[in-house]
Design a protein around this motif. Structure first.
Motif, mmCIF file in Angstrom:
data_model
loop_
_atom_site.group_PDB
_atom_site.id
_atom_site.type_symbol
_atom_site.label_atom_id
_atom_site.label_comp_id
_atom_site.label_asym_id
_atom_site.label_seq_id
_atom_site.Cartn_x
_atom_site.Cartn_y
_atom_site.Cartn_z
ATOM 1 N N ALA A 74 11.979 2.934 -1.440
ATOM 2 C CA ALA A 74 10.977 3.284 -2.445
ATOM 3 C C ALA A 74 10.679 2.094 -3.352
ATOM 4 O O ALA A 74 9.516 1.817 -3.682
ATOM 5 C CB ALA A 74 11.460 4.474 -3.278
ATOM 6 N N LYS A 75 11.743 1.375 -3.751
ATOM 7 C CA LYS A 75 11.541 0.192 -4.578
ATOM 8 C C LYS A 75 10.763 -0.875 -3.824
ATOM 9 O O LYS A 75 9.863 -1.511 -4.389
ATOM 10 C CB LYS A 75 12.907 -0.350 -5.015
ATOM 11 N N ARG A 76 11.109 -1.074 -2.573
ATOM 12 C CA ARG A 76 10.369 -2.054 -1.767
ATOM 13 C C ARG A 76 8.907 -1.658 -1.626
ATOM 14 O O ARG A 76 8.016 -2.510 -1.650
ATOM 15 C CB ARG A 76 11.015 -2.187 -0.389
ATOM 16 N N ARG A 109 2.528 -3.228 -5.426
ATOM 17 C CA ARG A 109 2.139 -4.116 -6.534
ATOM 18 C C ARG A 109 1.632 -5.455 -6.011
ATOM 19 O O ARG A 109 0.632 -5.991 -6.516
ATOM 20 C CB ARG A 109 3.340 -4.330 -7.450
ATOM 21 N N LEU A 110 2.322 -5.987 -5.001
ATOM 22 C CA LEU A 110 1.869 -7.250 -4.412
ATOM 23 C C LEU A 110 0.488 -7.104 -3.787
ATOM 24 O O LEU A 110 -0.348 -8.013 -3.885
ATOM 25 C CB LEU A 110 2.888 -7.733 -3.370
ATOM 26 N N GLU A 111 0.251 -5.948 -3.143
ATOM 27 C CA GLU A 111 -1.073 -5.728 -2.538
ATOM 28 C C GLU A 111 -2.149 -5.620 -3.614
ATOM 29 O O GLU A 111 -3.264 -6.144 -3.453
ATOM 30 C CB GLU A 111 -1.028 -4.447 -1.702
ATOM 31 N N GLU A 112 -1.815 -4.944 -4.737
ATOM 32 C CA GLU A 112 -2.776 -4.873 -5.847
ATOM 33 C C GLU A 112 -3.063 -6.261 -6.414
ATOM 34 O O GLU A 112 -4.219 -6.593 -6.710
ATOM 35 C CB GLU A 112 -2.218 -3.969 -6.940
#
Length: 366
Positions: free
Chosen positions: A159-161, A167-170
């Motif tokens: 879930a954290k990953r 977030r990285l994709e955003e």
């Protein structure tokens, strides 16, 4: 270790026995694949090493070969169980590297000492390469696997990953949008800069043309001023001041500006008749300080007086009231008969030339 792990029921749970559920474990799958490869390479190493050592050691070759490969597998498994604890795995890693070198050295030494006339066995060639490659695979893959974790811990980690990945994709999308915005803004700025440059160039060209024309006109004016100097009386004319200026209405000449013959006498000469130029309506209006009367437009009292004065003295002898009123209508001017009569009476009173004929005509019209 199998890629599937069985979850046992927890006796502490309030729900009692929970059915066992098998969950997929990628760490177990990687270890299983590497274990199968290692087991196959170990069998190949045992077979080749036994063929090489049996002629020289006889029956002692069997335990020697099995001991080397068994210890190598044990050390590798111990390194797997140590997880990412480097202090625990350091000694077994060193021992595993030593045994790997020994197992690979046996077929390598055989290749180096074998006579070329007897030929080369492909298994002997592949064995040291397979042993080294397998140990390298463990060396590369094992540190990345880490320790074994429970299903709930793996879920939290996943879930954290996933949150980090989202977030990285955003961030990637935001960066792409910003790059697109900057590229569009750059294009617009270039277009605006070109338009501003073109506008400034046109303004400069206009100023250049205007300067050239003004310069040529200034030179012509300078020549004219130098050749034709104005008299001092022109500069002596006072200009109006806003706070002190009041409109003045110069008195009209009482004379008769029409073409009137004038007689002049000279010493020893005969009389000669001269004529003067007729005064126009525009000039009469300018002297009176009123706008020029226009036919078909309602006239003010001052304009009506100017028109009547101009009509009266437009011929010689001057017109009578009835003749001036008729000429007023024929010229297309607008004004009631009463206004015409009042302005005519004011004109005659001002000039002091009222005649009995004019009085009779006014009375008859009234």
């Amino acid at each position: 270790m199998l890629p599937f792990s069985k979850t046992r029921p927890n006796p502490d749970d309030a729900g009692g026995d929970v059915p066992a559920v098998r969950s997929w474990n990628w760490r177990g799958a990687v270890l299983a694949v590497l274990g199968v490869v290692t087991f196959g390479v170990a069998i190949l190493s045992v077979s080749v090493s036994y063929q090489i050592l049996e002629p020289r050691f006889g029956g002692w070759a069997v335990p020697t070969v099995f001991a080397l490969d068994a210890l190598c597998v044990v050390f590798q498994a111990t390194e797997v169980l140590a997880g990412n604890n480097g202090a625990r795995a350091r000694r077994v890693r060193a021992a595993g590297l030593f045994l790997t070198a020994v197992n690979a050295a046996v077929p390598t030494a055989e290749l180096l000492t074998r006579d070329g006339s007897t030929g080369v066995d492909l298994a002997v060639v592949l064995t040291p390469l397979a042993i080294v490659a397998t140990k390298t695979a463990w060396w590369v893959a094992l540190p990345a696997l880490g320790r074994r974790a429970s299903a709930s811990t793996r879920q939290r980690i996943d879930a954290k990953r996933q949150q980090v990945a989202d977030r990285l994709e955003e961030m990637e999308a935001d960066a792409a949008h910003r790059i697109e915005l900057l590229q569009l803004a750059r294009g617009l700025e270039e277009r605006v800069a070109k338009a501003e440059t073109a506008y400034r160039l046109s303004v400069l060209k206009t100023q250049e043309s205007m300067t050239k024309r003004l310069h040529s006109q200034a030179r012509a004016t300078e020549k004219t001023t130098a050749s034709k100097a104005l008299p001092a009386s022109v500069a002596a004319i006072a200009l109006p001041v806003l706070e002190e200026w009041t409109p003045e209405r110069p008195a009209l000449s009482v004379g008769r500006p029409a073409l009137v013959p004038q007689v002049s006498t000279g010493m020893g000469s005969e009389p000669s008749h001269e004529t003067t130029r007729a005064v126009t309506l525009d000039e009469v209006a300018a002297v009176a300080g009123v706008p020029v009367p226009v036919p078909g437009v309602p006239l003010t009292d001052d304009q009506l007086s100017v028109v009547l004065r101009h009509l009266r003295y437009s011929r010689d002898p001057p017109m009578s009231y009835r003749q001036a009123a008729r000429a007023f209508r024929q010229a297309g001017y607008m004004g009631s008969q009463q206004r015409i009569r009042l302005e005519w009476a004011a004109l005659m009173t001002h000039e002091g030339e009222a005649s009995e004929d004019d009085a009779e005509e006014e009375a008859a019209d009234a």
